[in-house]
Structures are given as structure tokens and as C-alpha cells.
Design a protein around this motif. Structure first.
Motif, PDB file in Angstrom:
ATOM      1  N   GLN A   1       0.831  -1.291  -0.231  1.00 22.56           N
ATOM      2  CA  GLN A   1      -0.133   0.097   0.071  1.00 22.56           C
ATOM      3  C   GLN A   1       1.127   1.229  -0.087  1.00 22.56           C
ATOM      4  O   GLN A   1       0.418   2.250  -0.763  1.00 22.56           O
ATOM      5  CB  GLN A   1      -1.005   0.103   1.308  1.00 22.56           C
ATOM      6  CG  GLN A   1      -2.075  -1.092   1.319  1.00 22.56           C
ATOM      7  CD  GLN A   1      -3.275  -0.450   0.625  1.00 22.56           C
ATOM      8  OE1 GLN A   1      -3.509   0.651   0.657  1.00 22.56           O
ATOM      9  NE2 GLN A   1      -4.034  -1.025  -0.400  1.00 22.56           N
ATOM     10  N   VAL A   2       2.195   1.290   0.861  1.00 24.48           N
ATOM     11  CA  VAL A   2       2.959   2.559   0.951  1.00 24.48           C
ATOM     12  C   VAL A   2       3.622   2.387  -0.428  1.00 24.48           C
ATOM     13  O   VAL A   2       3.641   3.673  -1.057  1.00 24.48           O
ATOM     14  CB  VAL A   2       4.008   2.117   1.960  1.00 24.48           C
ATOM     15  CG1 VAL A   2       4.801   3.234   1.977  1.00 24.48           C
ATOM     16  CG2 VAL A   2       3.113   2.389   3.233  1.00 24.48           C
TER      17      VAL A   2
ATOM     18  N   ASP B   1       2.461   1.769  -3.391  1.00 23.70           N
ATOM     19  CA  ASP B   1       1.546   2.297  -4.509  1.00 23.70           C
ATOM     20  C   ASP B   1       1.328   3.702  -4.331  1.00 23.70           C
ATOM     21  O   ASP B   1       0.771   4.275  -5.257  1.00 23.70           O
ATOM     22  CB  ASP B   1       0.120   1.441  -4.049  1.00 23.70           C
ATOM     23  CG  ASP B   1      -0.004  -0.023  -4.558  1.00 23.70           C
ATOM     24  OD1 ASP B   1      -0.803  -0.790  -4.063  1.00 23.70           O
ATOM     25  OD2 ASP B   1       1.058  -0.415  -5.426  1.00 23.70           O
ATOM     26  N   LEU B   2       1.718   4.280  -3.213  1.00 25.74           N
ATOM     27  CA  LEU B   2       1.673   5.712  -2.981  1.00 25.74           C
ATOM     28  C   LEU B   2       2.822   6.398  -3.848  1.00 25.74           C
ATOM     29  O   LEU B   2       2.675   7.837  -4.011  1.00 25.74           O
ATOM     30  CB  LEU B   2       1.486   6.025  -1.614  1.00 25.74           C
ATOM     31  CG  LEU B   2       0.487   5.667  -0.828  1.00 25.74           C
ATOM     32  CD1 LEU B   2       0.463   6.022   0.736  1.00 25.74           C
ATOM     33  CD2 LEU B   2      -0.930   6.264  -1.281  1.00 25.74           C
ATOM     34  N   GLN B   3       3.820   5.705  -4.277  1.00 23.88           N
ATOM     35  CA  GLN B   3       4.856   6.393  -4.804  1.00 23.88           C
ATOM     36  C   GLN B   3       4.450   6.688  -6.241  1.00 23.88           C
ATOM     37  O   GLN B   3       3.543   5.941  -6.766  1.00 23.88           O
ATOM     38  CB  GLN B   3       6.065   5.264  -4.814  1.00 23.88           C
ATOM     39  CG  GLN B   3       7.229   6.003  -5.281  1.00 23.88           C
ATOM     40  CD  GLN B   3       8.584   5.193  -4.582  1.00 23.88           C
ATOM     41  OE1 GLN B   3       8.852   5.007  -3.615  1.00 23.88           O
ATOM     42  NE2 GLN B   3       9.216   4.441  -5.798  1.00 23.88           N
TER      43      GLN B   3
END
Lengths: 133, 204
Positions: free
Chosen positions: B82-83, B85-87
Motif C-alpha cells: 500500500q505504501v 503504491d503511493l509512490q
């Protein structure tokens, strides 16, 4: 990411969180939905923002913070008459649900929050904004 | 299809195999199992180089997920994805920045706990409160093993078991150190593989 924002103003979010990494992740997630995000590092800072007359569409608050906890802040915000703002309690402590809901929060999401958790809440906020014009 | 066979093949063959695995969506389990073996560590660099050279951004994202899982099987859970994917292009180093922030925060929280253990004996409520914060941070980046040890500590607090708390806290510190090593190695691999640029499909 498909997100229905029918040309209305960006949702205004308040993140109430004392831990840096949690703050950054949540703010970035909100950014993916084009939210205007304000940060408060504890419950008192959040309450002070409301006392200054600031308004928000959604508040996402951690539970355990120094100076003032999330549930304490939620109770004070509601007592001020801010009944329309959607308040979401967020905590790794599942026991926090009762504290938040008793204080007047609308929802409780256990940590870690995901984009999938955020999207329906923000869609609801946007729909409400669109309906109230 | 043998992973060892792929490693011995040319880069072109390895690339074809990678694409096939992605298409079949069976890659994760195979890669994770194979790449737990230390002799395959060098493959990560080759793998990530090929990802950056040959794959489109959407595929790169999938492959990086496989890579991060492979590097840290058991240590990280789905939340780390999830983290990642924020990139995006606007924040190309977001994951590493968040991880750096996590280790800064967690070091401070662990120092608070250490001081509390020393200066506030048997204050299980205080110890638990501090550990609750650390557990929350671990959850946020998907540090699953650290989170488990945090939960174990909290259980001992609930039982009023001082020795259990002390032992558990040592485990938390060990998991913290190991996770830091693994993630440092992971980001080092990413840097060695080179920046993700525009990709063009290889001529097959």
C-alpha cells in the motif's frame, strides 16, 4: 485511480496524528483523492483549529496522543456545534472504537488505513458537498 | 519452469520468463520461495535491472512488489505494498522516505519504552501505552514481525509479567534491527538496478 469528484471543491480534510510516519502516509493517501489536508499533531491542536473558525469536511483522528487524545478532541469538537463534519477515529487499538463512537465520531477504522478504506468515505463527503451546493 | 534454469539463461530468456510469470500471475509464490535462498540474492539486481529496462511502469510496480516481498518475506505484509503504491513520478522516493521516517519515529518510541521500563517499574499501563504507539507505526508500514512482538509485549503487560515484558522488548529491538538491515538492502538493490525510465518492450 478513478474517483468521482464532479467538479466540486476539493474535500477539506483534517488529520490529527502525533506519529510522523502515520501522518505522512495518511496525508499522502488523502492527496491521491485531491483533498486539501490540514495537520494537527494532537487533539488540542485540532480543537484550536475549530475554535479559530476553520471548517473541514472530514476529520481523521488517531486515538492516543499527547496533550489531548482523539476521543477527547472529538467530544469537544461536537460540543462546539460542529455536527456536520464527518469524524473518523483511526487507531491500532480496536478498543478505541467504543471511545470514539461514544465521543461522537461517525466511524472507526482500525489501523492501518488503506486507500480502499478512504475512498468510500470521501465519496460520501463529496456527494454531501455536491448536494448541499 | 525452473527458476534455476532461468537464472542460467541469457538476460533475454530471463526477461521472457519474467513476463510470462507476470502474465500467469503465479510469480509471487515462485519468486518468493526461490529467492529465499542466499545464492539467489545476486538475481535480485539482475531482476530489478531488467524490470527497469524492459518493463512498462505498470509492470514495474507489480515486479517491485514481488521484489520487496522476496527481500523481506515474513517481515513485511500487504500494507508495505500500500505504501509503495503511493509512490509516483511526483514522489519517486516516497517509500524510502517513509521507511526512513518510520525508523526515526520507532527509534524514539523505543527509547521512550526503554526509559519507562527503567524509570517506572511495573507501570504496565505506561509501558502498554508507549508500545501501542509503536505497534501502530509498525502497522502503518506493514512491519508484521515487529508488530507481532509489540503485541506480545502488550500481552505480557496485561498479565503483569515484568520478565515477559523485558524479554519481549529485546525481541522488538532485534526485529527492528533486522528489518532495518533488510530494508536498507532492498533500497540499495533498487539504487543499483538504476532509475526506472521509459521502457520499450524487447524484440522477441
Amino acid at each position: 485511480m478513478a474517483f468521482k469528484n464532479q467538479g466540486s471543491a476539493a474535500p477539506r480534510a483534517l488529520v490529527v496524528e502525533d506519529i510522523n510516519v502515520d501522518r505522512v502516509i495518511l496525508s499522502t493517501m488523502l492527496g491521491k483523492f485531491n483533498c486539501e489536508t490540514t495537520i494537527a499533531q494532537n487533539g488540542k491542536e485540532a480543537v484550536d483549529l475549530f475554535l479559530e473558525g476553520k471548517t473541514f469536511d472530514i476529520v481523521l483522528s488517531d486515538k492516543d496522543m499527547p496533550v489531548m487524545t482523539g476521543p477527547e478532541a472529538v467530544a469537544k469538537i461536537r460540543a462546539m456545534g460542529a455536527t456536520e463534519v464527518k469524524i473518523v477515529g483511526v487507531s491500532a487499538d480496536l478498543g478505541g472504537m467504543e471511545a470514539f463512537m461514544s465521543a461522537g465520531a461517525d466511524e472507526f477504522i482500525p489501523k492501518p488505513m488503506t486507500l480502499g478504506d478512504l475512498e468510500p468515505m470521501l465519496q460520501e463527503v463529496i456527494s454531501k458537498k455536491n448536494m448541499s451546493g | 519452469m525452473s527458476i534455476r534454469g532461468e537464472e542460467q539463461s541469457s538476460d533475454q530468456s530471463l526477461n521472457e520468463s519474467l513476463l510470462l510469470l507476470l502474465q500467469k500471475d503465479v510469480g509471487f509464490a515462485m519468486w518468493s520461495n526461490a529467492l529465499r535462498e542466499p545464492c539467489f540474492c545476486d538475481s535480485w539486481i539482475k531482476l530489478l535491472s531488467l524490470v527497469n529496462a524492459y518493463m512498462f511502469p505498470s509492470e514495474q510496480s507489480n515486479m517491485r512488489k514481488l521484489s520487496s516481498r522476496g527481500c523481506s518475506v515474513g517481515y513485511l505484509d500487504e500494507q508495505f505494498c500500500q505504501v509503495e503504491d503511493l509512490q509516483d513520478e511526483a514522489s519517486p522516493n516516497f517509500t524510502e522516505e517513509v521507511v526512513t521516517l518510520f525508523f526515526k519515529d520507532s527509534a524514539r518510541l523505543m527509547s521512550n519504552i526503554e526509559q519507562a521500563l527503567e524509570k517506572h517499574p511495573r507501570d504496565f499501563s505506561r509501558w502498554d501505552a508507549y508500545m501501542q504507539q509503536l505497534k501502530g507505526s509498525c502497522s502503518s508500514i506493514g512491519a508484521s514481525r515487529m508488530k507481532s512482538e509489540c503485541m506480545s509485549f502488550r500481552d505480557y503487560c496485561g498479565q503483569g509479567n515484568v520478565e515477559g515484558c523485558m524479554r519481549s522488548f529485546q525481541k522488538v529491538k532485534r526485529e527492528h534491527a533486522v528489518l532495518r538491515q533488510k530494508l536498507e538492502a532492498y533500497f540499495q538493490l533498487l539504487r543499483q538496478a538504476g532509475p526506472a525510465g521509459a521502457a520499450s518492450r524487447p524484440v522477441m
